[in-house]
Design an enzyme around this catalytic site. Structure first.
Site, PDB file in Angstrom:
ATOM      1  N   PRO A  24     -92.003   6.207  55.744  1.00  0.00           N
ATOM      2  CA  PRO A  24     -90.819   6.894  55.208  1.00  0.00           C
ATOM      3  C   PRO A  24     -89.894   5.890  54.528  1.00  0.00           C
ATOM      4  O   PRO A  24     -89.528   4.880  55.136  1.00  0.00           O
ATOM      5  CB  PRO A  24     -90.170   7.486  56.463  1.00  0.00           C
ATOM      6  CG  PRO A  24     -90.693   6.669  57.606  1.00  0.00           C
ATOM      7  CD  PRO A  24     -92.061   6.231  57.202  1.00  0.00           C
ATOM      8  N   ALA A  58     -85.801   9.932  54.915  1.00  0.00           N
ATOM      9  CA  ALA A  58     -85.069  10.778  55.847  1.00  0.00           C
ATOM     10  C   ALA A  58     -84.309  11.906  55.135  1.00  0.00           C
ATOM     11  O   ALA A  58     -83.686  11.681  54.100  1.00  0.00           O
ATOM     12  CB  ALA A  58     -84.086   9.926  56.647  1.00  0.00           C
ATOM     13  N   GLN A 100     -89.533  13.712  56.998  1.00  0.00           N
ATOM     14  CA  GLN A 100     -88.803  13.037  58.075  1.00  0.00           C
ATOM     15  C   GLN A 100     -87.415  13.670  58.198  1.00  0.00           C
ATOM     16  O   GLN A 100     -86.692  13.776  57.204  1.00  0.00           O
ATOM     17  CB  GLN A 100     -88.672  11.534  57.796  1.00  0.00           C
ATOM     18  CG  GLN A 100     -88.110  10.803  59.017  1.00  0.00           C
ATOM     19  CD  GLN A 100     -87.887   9.324  58.814  1.00  0.00           C
ATOM     20  OE1 GLN A 100     -87.180   8.928  57.896  1.00  0.00           O
ATOM     21  NE2 GLN A 100     -88.464   8.493  59.666  1.00  0.00           N
ATOM     22  N   TYR A 172     -80.229   5.370  64.091  1.00  0.00           N
ATOM     23  CA  TYR A 172     -79.600   6.662  63.775  1.00  0.00           C
ATOM     24  C   TYR A 172     -79.416   7.520  65.037  1.00  0.00           C
ATOM     25  O   TYR A 172     -79.665   7.055  66.145  1.00  0.00           O
ATOM     26  CB  TYR A 172     -80.386   7.368  62.659  1.00  0.00           C
ATOM     27  CG  TYR A 172     -80.358   6.527  61.397  1.00  0.00           C
ATOM     28  CD1 TYR A 172     -79.133   6.211  60.794  1.00  0.00           C
ATOM     29  CD2 TYR A 172     -81.515   5.991  60.854  1.00  0.00           C
ATOM     30  CE1 TYR A 172     -79.071   5.395  59.665  1.00  0.00           C
ATOM     31  CE2 TYR A 172     -81.472   5.171  59.725  1.00  0.00           C
ATOM     32  CZ  TYR A 172     -80.244   4.879  59.140  1.00  0.00           C
ATOM     33  OH  TYR A 172     -80.186   4.062  58.038  1.00  0.00           O
ATOM     34  N   ARG A 224     -90.531   8.954  65.558  1.00  0.00           N
ATOM     35  CA  ARG A 224     -90.411   7.520  65.246  1.00  0.00           C
ATOM     36  C   ARG A 224     -89.339   6.873  66.115  1.00  0.00           C
ATOM     37  O   ARG A 224     -88.275   7.459  66.342  1.00  0.00           O
ATOM     38  CB  ARG A 224     -90.067   7.325  63.756  1.00  0.00           C
ATOM     39  CG  ARG A 224     -90.262   5.878  63.340  1.00  0.00           C
ATOM     40  CD  ARG A 224     -90.174   5.640  61.864  1.00  0.00           C
ATOM     41  NE  ARG A 224     -91.010   4.489  61.530  1.00  0.00           N
ATOM     42  CZ  ARG A 224     -90.862   3.731  60.459  1.00  0.00           C
ATOM     43  NH1 ARG A 224     -89.926   4.004  59.575  1.00  0.00           N
ATOM     44  NH2 ARG A 224     -91.657   2.700  60.244  1.00  0.00           N
TER      45      ARG A 224
HETATM   46  C1  LIG Z   1     -86.464   1.215  50.436  1.00  0.00           C
HETATM   47  C2  LIG Z   1     -86.724   1.490  51.895  1.00  0.00           C
HETATM   48  C3  LIG Z   1     -86.234   2.665  52.468  1.00  0.00           C
HETATM   49  C4  LIG Z   1     -86.503   2.980  53.811  1.00  0.00           C
HETATM   50  N1  LIG Z   1     -86.090   4.182  54.326  1.00  0.00           N
HETATM   51  C5  LIG Z   1     -86.504   4.578  55.569  1.00  0.00           C
HETATM   52  C6  LIG Z   1     -86.275   5.902  56.025  1.00  0.00           C
HETATM   53  O1  LIG Z   1     -85.707   6.772  55.331  1.00  0.00           O
HETATM   54  N2  LIG Z   1     -86.725   6.215  57.268  1.00  0.00           N
HETATM   55  C7  LIG Z   1     -87.376   5.313  58.076  1.00  0.00           C
HETATM   56  O2  LIG Z   1     -87.773   5.657  59.195  1.00  0.00           O
HETATM   57  N3  LIG Z   1     -87.614   4.052  57.643  1.00  0.00           N
HETATM   58  C8  LIG Z   1     -87.225   3.672  56.413  1.00  0.00           C
HETATM   59  N4  LIG Z   1     -87.575   2.420  55.941  1.00  0.00           N
HETATM   60  C9  LIG Z   1     -88.419   1.519  56.770  1.00  0.00           C
HETATM   61  C10 LIG Z   1     -89.916   1.714  56.412  1.00  0.00           C
HETATM   62  O3  LIG Z   1     -90.382   2.975  56.836  1.00  0.00           O
HETATM   63  C11 LIG Z   1     -90.827   0.646  57.048  1.00  0.00           C
HETATM   64  O4  LIG Z   1     -90.737   0.730  58.451  1.00  0.00           O
HETATM   65  C12 LIG Z   1     -90.484  -0.776  56.625  1.00  0.00           C
HETATM   66  O5  LIG Z   1     -90.271  -0.867  55.224  1.00  0.00           O
HETATM   67  C13 LIG Z   1     -91.593  -1.767  57.015  1.00  0.00           C
HETATM   68  O6  LIG Z   1     -92.803  -1.430  56.370  1.00  0.00           O
HETATM   69  P1  LIG Z   1     -93.314  -2.261  55.076  1.00  0.00           P
HETATM   70  O7  LIG Z   1     -93.289  -3.712  55.480  1.00  0.00           O
HETATM   71  O8  LIG Z   1     -94.707  -1.765  54.835  1.00  0.00           O
HETATM   72  O9  LIG Z   1     -92.375  -1.971  53.967  1.00  0.00           O
HETATM   73  C14 LIG Z   1     -87.263   2.077  54.611  1.00  0.00           C
HETATM   74  C15 LIG Z   1     -87.724   0.883  54.026  1.00  0.00           C
HETATM   75  C16 LIG Z   1     -87.483   0.595  52.685  1.00  0.00           C
HETATM   76  C17 LIG Z   1     -88.054  -0.665  52.098  1.00  0.00           C
END
Ligand SMILES: Cc1cc2nc3c(=O)[nH]c(=O)nc-3n(C[C@H](O)[C@H](O)[C@H](O)COP(=O)(O)O)c2cc1C
Length: 368
Positions: A24, A58, A100, A172, A224
């Site tokens: 997400p 989200a 989400q 959150y 999550r």
């Molecule tokens: C631009 C961005 C927005 C994110 N928004 C959310 C979100 O809305 N909900 C959530 O649970 N995690 C959010 N995350 C965390 C990601 O789901 C993920 O856990 C995190 O980026 C690590 O994974 P990665 O290394 O593959 O990017 C966000 C991450 C990024 C980079």
């Protein structure tokens, strides 16, 4: 066949064609009121088709749950037509679509809420610069909140999503109920570890019952969580092992850990022998599929996550290369794009909001 390429069927019957999920990631591309934009639909459509599922950024379940500008909303029926288009765009080539759903709690501010004071389990500000002190939710407001999560779930079903993910991570509102820092209540929702779990406990029961009573076929519910907090008091890793132990016996289809690094080790002295992901997987002991995550850039990274989980979520790598999934599944890592520049933004549907996040979170991947 590698683990990544194998199918997975959840408890409620939904089948994923492979083990990769898009993590997400909020796009900040929705309209000011939370309505899906066509930029956002294009962004998700480009990244689906190859991977097993897309989990959207989200979406708030009620107005005072909005955490930031450009966030999706599922807080009323008016959002259903836009969300239907989004679900259809993701599902076009066999990728499953998961919405989400969340509430920002104290991690928002009165500017985002147009003058309204944020609400949280207790009137305790977060430990971050300029954090506003929230208003403690009244007992009946806590029950309303659960009703709004249920209503959001019904809307996700009506819009054609394949599931919802309850966002209990990243500080959150759901996490705020579990945390001894943000939850100082002395009613049924606060106090001991067990009582701080009571909101999540009831929420999960009510949302899963809503799905089961709706007659929706193959619609799943995931949860999550974040494993640790740095605040004192705060959620410790042993608290999370308790949380996971409870959640694994509920009617959930999957659990999803939130980690910036898949190999992260706990700060707890008693849990230093392996990664938090490995401990959590051991605690679950096959009761429910676990989604692992954290800095997955190559097919090898993904397979490493799958040594301690059933599914792997990929975030930033899919922002840079929307076809990361097909390349990783084929073990064609040399074709995976490593870096993008301003010139690539249009082709990749990276509008200002998500680009701003990327400049902050991954400047090394953004060439000139
Ligand atoms: C631009 C961005 C927005 C994110 N928004 C959310 C979100 O809305 N909900 C959530 O649970 N995690 C959010 N995350 C965390 C990601 O789901 C993920 O856990 C995190 O980026 C690590 O994974 P990665 O290394 O593959 O990017 C966000 C991450 C990024 C980079």
């Amino acid at each position: 066949m590698s683990t990544m390429n194998s199918k997975l069927t959840f408890k409620r019957g939904l089948e994923l064609k492979n083990r990769i999920m898009m993590a997400p990631m909020t796009t900040k591309m929705s309209f000011y009121d939370g309505v899906v934009t066509s930029d956002e639909i294009n962004y998700y459509a480009l990244r689906s088709g190859e991977i097993g599922a897309v989990i959207t950024g989200a979406a708030n379940v009620q107005n005072d749950g909005k955490g930031w500008e450009g966030e999706l909303s599922v807080a009323s029926d008016v959002f259903i037509p836009g969300l239907s288009k989004l679900a259809a765009a993701i599902k076009k080539n066999g990728t499953k679509a998961i919405l989400q759903i969340f509430h920002g709690g104290r991690m928002t501010d009165s500017s985002v809420l147009r003058g309204v004071q944020p609400v949280a389990p207790s009137a305790i500000a977060a430990e971050r610069p300029n954090a506003e002190t929230p208003r403690a939710l009244a007992g009946d407001e806590v029950l309303d909140l659960i009703e709004n999560f249920k209503a959001a779930t019904r809307r996700a079903i009506e819009a054609g999503f394949d599931g919802v993910e309850l966002h209990g991570a990243n500080t959150y509102l759901l996490q705020q109920f579990f945390s001894p820092h943000s939850n100082r209540r002395d009613d049924e929702w606060g106090g001991t570890l067990e009582k701080r779990f009571s909101f999540i406990d009831k929420l999960v029961d009510e949302v899963t019952a809503t799905v089961d009573e709706s007659g929706a076929e193959n619609f799943i519910v995931g949860y999550r969580f974040s494993p640790e907090e740095y605040e004192n008091p705060g959620i410790r890793f042993t608290d999370t092992l308790f949380l996971v132990d409870q959640l694994a016996d509920k009617g959930l289809d999957y659990l999803h850990i939130s980690l910036r690094d898949r190999q992260l080790v706990s700060v707890s002295e008693n849990h230093k022998e392996k990664s938090m992901l490995a401990y959590i997987h051991e605690q679950i002991n096959g009761r429910v599929p676990l989604v692992g995550v954290g800095d997955v850039l190559t097919s090898e990274d993904a397979e490493q996550v799958l040594e301690n989980s059933e599914l792997v979520a990929v975030g930033r790598a899919l922002l840079i290369d929307p076809h990361w999934g097909a390349k990783a599944l084929d073990k064609k890592d040399d074709l995976i794009r490593q870096e993008i520049s301003n010139y690539d933004r249009e082709e990749l549907f990276l509008a200002n909001g998500v680009w701003g996040f990327m400049e902050f979170m991954m400047p090394d991947r953004l060439g000139k």
